[in-house]
Design a protein around this motif. Structure first.
Motif, PDB file in Angstrom:
ATOM      1  N   ARG A  95       9.308  -2.044  -6.668  1.00  0.00           N
ATOM      2  CA  ARG A  95       7.919  -1.889  -6.821  1.00  0.00           C
ATOM      3  C   ARG A  95       7.762  -0.364  -7.219  1.00  0.00           C
ATOM      4  NH1 ARG A  95       6.603  -5.518  -2.662  1.00  0.00           N
ATOM      5  NH2 ARG A  95       6.299  -3.636  -1.143  1.00  0.00           N
ATOM      6  N   SER A  96       8.303   0.486  -6.616  1.00  0.00           N
ATOM      7  CA  SER A  96       8.161   1.809  -6.795  1.00  0.00           C
ATOM      8  C   SER A  96       8.894   2.488  -8.057  1.00  0.00           C
ATOM      9  CB  SER A  96       8.746   2.421  -5.417  1.00  0.00           C
ATOM     10  OG  SER A  96       8.324   3.876  -5.333  1.00  0.00           O
TER      11      SER A  96
ATOM     12  N   ALA B 170      14.406  11.206 -15.294  1.00  0.00           N
ATOM     13  CA  ALA B 170      14.664  12.426 -14.572  1.00  0.00           C
ATOM     14  C   ALA B 170      15.175  12.091 -13.286  1.00  0.00           C
ATOM     15  CB  ALA B 170      13.136  13.050 -14.283  1.00  0.00           C
ATOM     16  N   TYR B 171      14.661  11.106 -12.584  1.00  0.00           N
ATOM     17  CA  TYR B 171      15.405  10.633 -11.312  1.00  0.00           C
ATOM     18  C   TYR B 171      16.866  10.410 -11.664  1.00  0.00           C
ATOM     19  CZ  TYR B 171      16.076   8.288  -6.867  1.00  0.00           C
ATOM     20  OH  TYR B 171      16.276   8.027  -5.567  1.00  0.00           O
ATOM     21  N   GLY B 172      17.327   9.823 -12.718  1.00  0.00           N
ATOM     22  CA  GLY B 172      18.837   9.195 -12.989  1.00  0.00           C
ATOM     23  C   GLY B 172      18.702   7.888 -13.188  1.00  0.00           C
ATOM     24  N   ILE B 173      18.693   7.429 -14.333  1.00  0.00           N
ATOM     25  CA  ILE B 173      18.636   6.067 -14.540  1.00  0.00           C
ATOM     26  C   ILE B 173      20.073   5.381 -14.296  1.00  0.00           C
ATOM     27  CG2 ILE B 173      19.489   6.431 -17.099  1.00  0.00           C
ATOM     28  CD1 ILE B 173      17.735   3.995 -17.691  1.00  0.00           C
ATOM     29  N   ASP B 174      21.159   6.176 -14.437  1.00  0.00           N
ATOM     30  CA  ASP B 174      22.471   5.849 -14.013  1.00  0.00           C
ATOM     31  C   ASP B 174      22.553   5.545 -12.453  1.00  0.00           C
ATOM     32  OD1 ASP B 174      22.312   8.372 -13.377  1.00  0.00           O
ATOM     33  OD2 ASP B 174      24.192   8.863 -14.146  1.00  0.00           O
ATOM     34  N   GLU B 175      21.801   6.373 -11.651  1.00  0.00           N
ATOM     35  CA  GLU B 175      22.021   6.197 -10.318  1.00  0.00           C
ATOM     36  C   GLU B 175      21.095   4.961 -10.127  1.00  0.00           C
ATOM     37  OE1 GLU B 175      20.361   8.505  -6.148  1.00  0.00           O
ATOM     38  OE2 GLU B 175      20.525   9.622  -8.133  1.00  0.00           O
TER      39      GLU B 175
ATOM     40  N   ALA C  51       0.821  -1.265   0.036  1.00  0.00           N
ATOM     41  CA  ALA C  51      -0.025  -0.092   0.266  1.00  0.00           C
ATOM     42  C   ALA C  51       0.927   1.173   0.092  1.00  0.00           C
ATOM     43  CB  ALA C  51      -0.950  -0.115   1.406  1.00  0.00           C
ATOM     44  N   MET C  52       2.013   1.160   0.814  1.00  0.00           N
ATOM     45  CA  MET C  52       2.817   2.475   0.812  1.00  0.00           C
ATOM     46  C   MET C  52       3.496   2.494  -0.689  1.00  0.00           C
ATOM     47  SD  MET C  52       6.387   2.739   3.142  1.00  0.00           S
ATOM     48  CE  MET C  52       7.407   1.552   2.054  1.00  0.00           C
ATOM     49  N   THR C  53       3.847   1.925  -1.147  1.00  0.00           N
ATOM     50  CA  THR C  53       4.556   1.817  -2.587  1.00  0.00           C
ATOM     51  C   THR C  53       3.512   2.083  -3.789  1.00  0.00           C
ATOM     52  OG1 THR C  53       4.652  -0.706  -3.029  1.00  0.00           O
ATOM     53  CG2 THR C  53       6.481   0.313  -2.156  1.00  0.00           C
ATOM     54  N   SER C  54       2.187   1.887  -3.380  1.00  0.00           N
ATOM     55  CA  SER C  54       1.055   2.031  -4.382  1.00  0.00           C
ATOM     56  C   SER C  54       0.513   3.461  -4.361  1.00  0.00           C
ATOM     57  CB  SER C  54      -0.130   1.035  -4.154  1.00  0.00           C
ATOM     58  OG  SER C  54       0.422  -0.348  -4.443  1.00  0.00           O
ATOM     59  N   TRP C  55       0.763   3.984  -2.998  1.00  0.00           N
ATOM     60  CA  TRP C  55      -0.093   5.276  -2.808  1.00  0.00           C
ATOM     61  C   TRP C  55       0.908   6.568  -2.392  1.00  0.00           C
ATOM     62  CZ3 TRP C  55      -4.539   4.967  -4.783  1.00  0.00           C
ATOM     63  CH2 TRP C  55      -5.189   3.685  -4.912  1.00  0.00           C
ATOM     64  N   VAL C  56       2.072   6.404  -2.173  1.00  0.00           N
ATOM     65  CA  VAL C  56       3.004   7.395  -1.904  1.00  0.00           C
ATOM     66  C   VAL C  56       3.652   7.407  -3.080  1.00  0.00           C
ATOM     67  CG1 VAL C  56       4.998   8.211  -0.597  1.00  0.00           C
ATOM     68  CG2 VAL C  56       3.141   6.939   0.681  1.00  0.00           C
ATOM     69  N   SER C  57       3.843   8.657  -3.679  1.00  0.00           N
ATOM     70  CA  SER C  57       4.541   9.097  -5.065  1.00  0.00           C
ATOM     71  C   SER C  57       5.826   8.527  -4.751  1.00  0.00           C
ATOM     72  CB  SER C  57       4.691  10.515  -5.309  1.00  0.00           C
ATOM     73  OG  SER C  57       3.337  10.975  -5.306  1.00  0.00           O
ATOM     74  N   PRO C  58       6.604   7.758  -6.005  1.00  0.00           N
ATOM     75  CA  PRO C  58       7.851   7.301  -5.928  1.00  0.00           C
ATOM     76  C   PRO C  58       8.795   8.305  -6.040  1.00  0.00           C
ATOM     77  CG  PRO C  58       6.683   7.073  -8.223  1.00  0.00           C
ATOM     78  CD  PRO C  58       5.719   7.303  -7.150  1.00  0.00           C
ATOM     79  N   ALA C  59       8.745   9.415  -6.575  1.00  0.00           N
ATOM     80  CA  ALA C  59       9.935  10.415  -6.514  1.00  0.00           C
ATOM     81  C   ALA C  59      10.097  10.669  -5.056  1.00  0.00           C
ATOM     82  CB  ALA C  59       9.419  11.448  -7.059  1.00  0.00           C
ATOM     83  N   LEU C  60       9.098  10.822  -4.036  1.00  0.00           N
ATOM     84  CA  LEU C  60       9.341  11.006  -2.648  1.00  0.00           C
ATOM     85  C   LEU C  60       9.863   9.895  -1.834  1.00  0.00           C
ATOM     86  CD1 LEU C  60       6.160  13.234  -2.127  1.00  0.00           C
ATOM     87  CD2 LEU C  60       8.456  14.154  -2.544  1.00  0.00           C
ATOM     88  N   LEU C  61       9.082   8.592  -2.414  1.00  0.00           N
ATOM     89  CA  LEU C  61       9.344   7.521  -1.477  1.00  0.00           C
ATOM     90  C   LEU C  61      10.741   6.804  -1.725  1.00  0.00           C
ATOM     91  CD1 LEU C  61       8.212   5.171   0.578  1.00  0.00           C
ATOM     92  CD2 LEU C  61       7.259   4.186  -1.581  1.00  0.00           C
ATOM     93  N   LEU C  62      11.282   6.834  -2.902  1.00  0.00           N
ATOM     94  CA  LEU C  62      12.596   6.171  -3.191  1.00  0.00           C
ATOM     95  C   LEU C  62      13.805   6.781  -2.250  1.00  0.00           C
ATOM     96  CD1 LEU C  62      12.286   5.880  -6.928  1.00  0.00           C
ATOM     97  CD2 LEU C  62      12.037   4.193  -5.382  1.00  0.00           C
ATOM     98  N   PRO C  63      13.877   8.216  -2.013  1.00  0.00           N
ATOM     99  CA  PRO C  63      14.964   8.644  -1.245  1.00  0.00           C
ATOM    100  C   PRO C  63      14.948   8.170  -0.016  1.00  0.00           C
ATOM    101  CG  PRO C  63      14.188  10.282  -2.670  1.00  0.00           C
ATOM    102  CD  PRO C  63      13.145   9.387  -2.638  1.00  0.00           C
ATOM    103  N   LYS C  64      13.572   7.957   0.706  1.00  0.00           N
ATOM    104  CA  LYS C  64      13.423   7.329   2.049  1.00  0.00           C
ATOM    105  C   LYS C  64      13.803   5.979   2.111  1.00  0.00           C
ATOM    106  CE  LYS C  64      10.905  11.175   3.671  1.00  0.00           C
ATOM    107  NZ  LYS C  64      11.385  11.758   5.103  1.00  0.00           N
ATOM    108  N   LEU C  65      13.555   5.215   1.107  1.00  0.00           N
ATOM    109  CA  LEU C  65      13.702   3.767   0.989  1.00  0.00           C
ATOM    110  C   LEU C  65      15.272   3.356   0.907  1.00  0.00           C
ATOM    111  CD1 LEU C  65      10.840   2.274  -1.169  1.00  0.00           C
ATOM    112  CD2 LEU C  65      11.327   1.644   1.069  1.00  0.00           C
TER     113      LEU C  65
END
Length: 332
Positions: A231-232, A243-248, A196-210
């Motif tokens: 999943r995110s 935009a996030y950075g495919i290399d990263e 549910a977290m990965t489904s409903w929280v925007s990945p751009a905001l969630l990925l740095p947290k994960l």
């Protein structure tokens, strides 16, 4: 046998020795009956020990003074009904979550779920306080409270999405921990909450947290974080990934390929295949390696990986993606 039970046992034996007396036969009979009843009651109480309840994930139940989890109903989100009085329920939320009565805490958690699903605006101003107490419930050693709290987390993700991002860290830590433990019914509920977290929280905001949890010392936490990360990322979309950075992202996935647990490695492989697909659809992708000699800004997937990764990691990534490509060709 307890001290009180022993007392009534001795009374009973003493009464039996006196039963042959003809003068007081009726009194002796009553005395024996009373002593027997008291002995049976005392033995029944002393034998009401804590026992596991397998229907509720081995939650402990107590026959003396504690209500077991058989009275706790785990209600799925779609079966939750609205609260009768939203204002009254809202006023009782914080006190209920802080209560030492675990049954009241469970009831309040279910009301939090109802408020989040049916009246999310009225609880918005106190979401931070609710999450603080929700984290406390997730740490509760009683599984019924913990599981109800986990189910509450999933509904809060659904209701509040990105509005939780500033309060997310302590909640996410607990869910990763609970998803990593051995108690199956708690673990499964935590897995659903992480989905549910990965489904409903925007990945751009969630990925740095994960991302920090991908390097956690606990391999199980790393595995769960890797699965969430995997999943995110696709939810970013092709443009979002670039935009996030495919290399990263490739570097992150490559580091997980050699992780201890298979869940981490499988998540990394899945993510790499997604990134390869996105890269090969981009205008930077050129199949001919000879072209890349003249245009350094363009590159094949192989050259791209070799330019962004260490030789060892590049070799591991290319092995994964080439095997997947070969399997796709052979099946078609």
């Amino acid at each position: 046998m307890s001290e009180q039970a022993l007392k009534y046992h001795n009374m009973l034996l003493g009464s039996e020795r006196k039963i042959e007396s003809p003068e007081n036969g009726t009194l002796v009979k009553k005395s024996i009956d009373n002593a027997t009843r008291k002995l049976e009651e005392c033995l029944r109480k002393s034998s009401a020990v804590v026992a596991p309840n397998p229907a509720n994930g081995n939650e402990l139940t107590n026959g003396v003074g504690e209500v077991g989890t058989s009275e706790i109903e785990y209600i799925e989100s779609e079966k939750l009904s609205d609260v009768e009085d939203a204002d009254a329920a809202l006023k009782a939320v914080l006190a209920g979550l802080e209560s030492k009565d675990w049954l009241l805490v469970c009831d309040t958690l279910n009301n939090v779920r109802r408020l989040a699903l049916f009246h999310k605006e009225v609880m918005l101003n106190m979401v931070e306080d609710v999450i603080t107490l929700l984290v406390k419930a997730l740490k509760n050693p009683r599984s019924a409270v913990c599981k109800t709290g986990i189910m509450t987390s999933a509904d809060i993700f659904f209701a509040y999405n990105d509005e939780l991002i500033n309060f997310l860290d302590p909640l996410m830590v607990q869910l990763l921990l609970k998803a990593s433990q051995d108690k199956k019914f708690v673990c499964e509920a935590a897995e659903k909450a992480l989905v549910a977290m990965t489904s409903w929280v925007s990945p751009a905001l969630l990925l740095p947290k994960l991302k920090p949890y991908l390097k956690n010392r606990n391999p199980r936490i790393r595995a769960k974080a890797s699965m969430c990360f995997c999943r995110s990322v696709p939810l970013l979309g092709g443009e979002g990934i670039k935009a996030y950075g495919i290399d990263e992202l490739i570097q992150t996935a490559a580091s997980q390929l050699s992780d201890q647990l298979p869940e981490s490695r499988e998540a990394a492989r899945t993510l790499l295949l997604e990134l390869q697909t996105v890269y090969e659809k981009s205008p930077d992708y050129v199949r001919s390696s000879s072209v890349s000699e003249y245009l350094p800004e363009t590159s094949s997937w192989e050259n791209f990986c070799q330019s962004k990764l260490s030789p060892l990691n590049a070799q591991a990534v290319l092995r994964v993606t080439n095997l997947a490509r070969e399997a796709l060709v052979s099946s078609s």
